[in-house]
Design an enzyme around this catalytic site. Structure first.
Site, PDB file in Angstrom:
ATOM      1  N   ASP A 112       0.765  -1.240   0.000  1.00 15.84           N
ATOM      2  CA  ASP A 112       0.000   0.000   0.000  1.00 15.84           C
ATOM      3  C   ASP A 112       0.804   1.302   0.000  1.00 15.84           C
ATOM      4  O   ASP A 112       0.741   2.085  -0.943  1.00 15.84           O
ATOM      5  CB  ASP A 112      -0.946   0.012   1.209  1.00 15.84           C
ATOM      6  CG  ASP A 112      -1.816  -1.224   1.270  1.00 15.84           C
ATOM      7  OD1 ASP A 112      -1.722  -2.064   0.360  1.00 15.84           O
ATOM      8  OD2 ASP A 112      -2.579  -1.359   2.225  1.00 15.84           O
ATOM      9  N   GLU A 339       0.606 -10.156  12.585  1.00 12.82           N
ATOM     10  CA  GLU A 339       0.578  -9.772  11.167  1.00 12.82           C
ATOM     11  C   GLU A 339       1.952  -9.339  10.678  1.00 12.82           C
ATOM     12  O   GLU A 339       2.353  -9.625   9.546  1.00 12.82           O
ATOM     13  CB  GLU A 339      -0.435  -8.632  10.970  1.00 12.82           C
ATOM     14  CG  GLU A 339      -0.533  -8.110   9.550  1.00 12.82           C
ATOM     15  CD  GLU A 339      -1.428  -6.878   9.440  1.00 12.82           C
ATOM     16  OE1 GLU A 339      -1.780  -6.523   8.310  1.00 12.82           O
ATOM     17  OE2 GLU A 339      -1.780  -6.286  10.489  1.00 12.82           O
TER      18      GLU A 339
END
Length: 369
Positions: A112, A339
């Site tokens: 991103d 994560e």
């Protein structure tokens, strides 16, 4: 593949059912058929086909049913994500008009807020997408041969994309000695607070360009610069491989005792917020999925004939040990798989419990690549 439209486009967000819909931010629900995520499925297909061949269990009828959709998907990338020059590619969907982002995001790449050209334009082109299409071309050639289709166009294009001289001509940054995107870029940008007419309400932060952008290599050491390594596009005898391996092991760049960080500490956007409300995501933290791809490549190069086998093997062993030791330690301390992991102290960050790509640590332990 059943979600594919007539153009060969697959939705970026696979929103299947009302429950899934309720968890997706509204701005990502309506999607555009000009924008697509990386064709990572070709990596899976390549691995599955290798396993089927080893076990002498090739499922030819399945591959025959799948092949027409793969053709449409492959053609969609070549027709819509092409770059300004032959053999170049560009992620579509970047916002060229926003003044609220330090570096306009490239959501379609899957990375991103990773630094790209500061000023999105039609003249930019991206190294990671070129490498994805190199793997896609090779896999399409393999499947075409299996199902009895003409593999010539896929193999010919693979040969062009994997030609290291052509790759270096378009993507090797001789100044920073790395593989890089190219585009209209300024590294001198910052977020500044605008004055507000209401003293009780602070004004928004907007981007200020301190130095005028020029067309050039972006020059960021990070996961994107490693894609020719990660997807095994670099020739084992290339001198560029030695440079990439040495940079990989440099603690001032990506190397930590917990794994490879996503962006070098020397980069101007290292750990920088992209907006006043958007904390850094791919700007320093350690991600297991990308470390897995690096380990897969190092394992490959340590076994491929060439002058850098020993160097690749040494880096492989150290990186693998660092990742395993840190994840085990963090799991014992917190009880979670995370994560992502902090590049300073190795602590878990982001979503938890997270057994998505972080579960790749099991394959790393088993040395399955």
């Amino acid at each position: 593949m059943d979600t594919m439209n007539w153009e060969g486009w697959l939705p970026r967000e696979q929103i299947l059912g009302e429950e899934a819909m309720s968890k997706v931010p509204k701005e990502f629900v309506v999607q555009h058929s000009t924008n697509g995520n990386p064709p990572t499925f070709f990596l899976t297909l390549d691995h599955v086909i290798r396993l089927m061949k080893e076990q002498d269990k090739l499922d030819i009828p399945y591959l025959q049913r799948l092949f027409p959709r793969l053709q449409s998907w492959y053609n969609w990338f070549n027709q819509t994500q092409d770059g300004p020059h032959p053999l170049t590619y560009r992620w579509k969907g970047r916002n060229a008009t926003t003044d609220r982002e330090l570096n306009p995001k490239t959501l379609t790449s899957g990375l991103d807020d990773y630094p790209r050209a500061s000023h999105p334009s039609n003249n930019e082109y991206h190294i990671d997408l070129r490498c994805w299409m190199t793997i896609a071309s090779a896999t399409m050639s393999t499947i075409a041969n299996i199902v009895g289709a003409d593999s010539t166009p896929y193999n010919s294009y693979y040969q062009l994309l994997s030609d290291n001289n052509k790759l270096d001509q378009m993507h090797w940054d001789p100044t920073n000695k790395l593989y890089s995107d190219f585009g209209l870029h300024s590294s001198s940008v910052k977020l500044v607070r605008m004055k507000s007419s209401n003293p009780q309400i602070p004004g928004p932060k907007v981007r200020k360009v301190v130095q005028k952008p020029t067309e050039r290599f972006i020059g960021s050491h990070g996961y994107v610069s490693l894609f020719p390594l990660m997807l095994k596009v670099i020739d084992p005898k290339s001198t560029k491989l030695e440079i990439v391996l040495n940079n990989l092991h440099n603690p001032n760049l990506l190397w930590t005792q917990y794994g490879l960080r996503s962006l070098a500490k020397t980069d101007p956007l290292y750990r920088k917020h992209n907006t006043e409300h958007d904390p850094p995501y791919w700007r320093g933290t350690i991600w297991l999925n990308m470390n897995y791809l690096v380990l897969s490549a190092l394992h490959h190069y340590s076994n491929a004939k060439g002058p850098y086998q020993s160097l690749a093997a040494d880096v492989y062993q150290q990186l693998r040990s660092n990742l395993i030791e840190n994840m085990i330690w963090q799991y014992r301390q917190t009880g979670y798989i995370w994560e992502q992991y902090d590049d300073d102290y190795g602590g878990g960050k982001g979503t938890h419990p997270f057994t998505g790509w972080s579960s790749l640590i099991v394959l790393i332990m088993a040395e399955i690549y």
